[in-house]
Write a protein that holds these residues in place. Sequence first.
Motif: not given
Length: 142
Positions: A15-18, A31-37, A95-102, A112-121
């Motif tokens: 469910g979270d954007a990757i 991913n599809p959640a990134a499209t939704r966000v 307004s987004i909340a996310f974690t990031v990994g190298m 590169g980086v990977v971010a896992i993102i949630r829409d907190e608007t």
Amino acid sequence: MNTNIDLHQLVECVGDAIIVADAHEKIVLWNPAATRVFGYSEEEALGSTLDMIVPDRQKHQHNVGYGHSMETGTTRYGTSLLKVPAKHKDGSKLSIAFTVGMLFDDNHKANGVVAIIRDETARFAEERALKKRLADLENPQP
């Protein structure tokens, strides 16, 4: 127990954007959640830079930080949950909340980086409204 997990299926159904971006900030996974966000299709996002979702006011700081992370292989955020503004394809503010990994290549060089993102608007807007209401109740106007 069978531990064969289809990672592609996992990325597609979560469910979270990757978002994964390479060392040059080019998006290589969306991913599809990134499209939704964010409103951009996978086809629009792949090969584009992260600038498409970074608000103009934050672009310089983002670019400097991203470059530093690629040079050093570190991020100052570690596993912290980051809360920042972002922008939707239609220009609206998020307004987004996310974690990031190298991510690293075989030679342990950051690539590169990977971010896992949630829409907190909506949640942030509710929180602001509640804080305003509380302040109004604590400080009534005559």
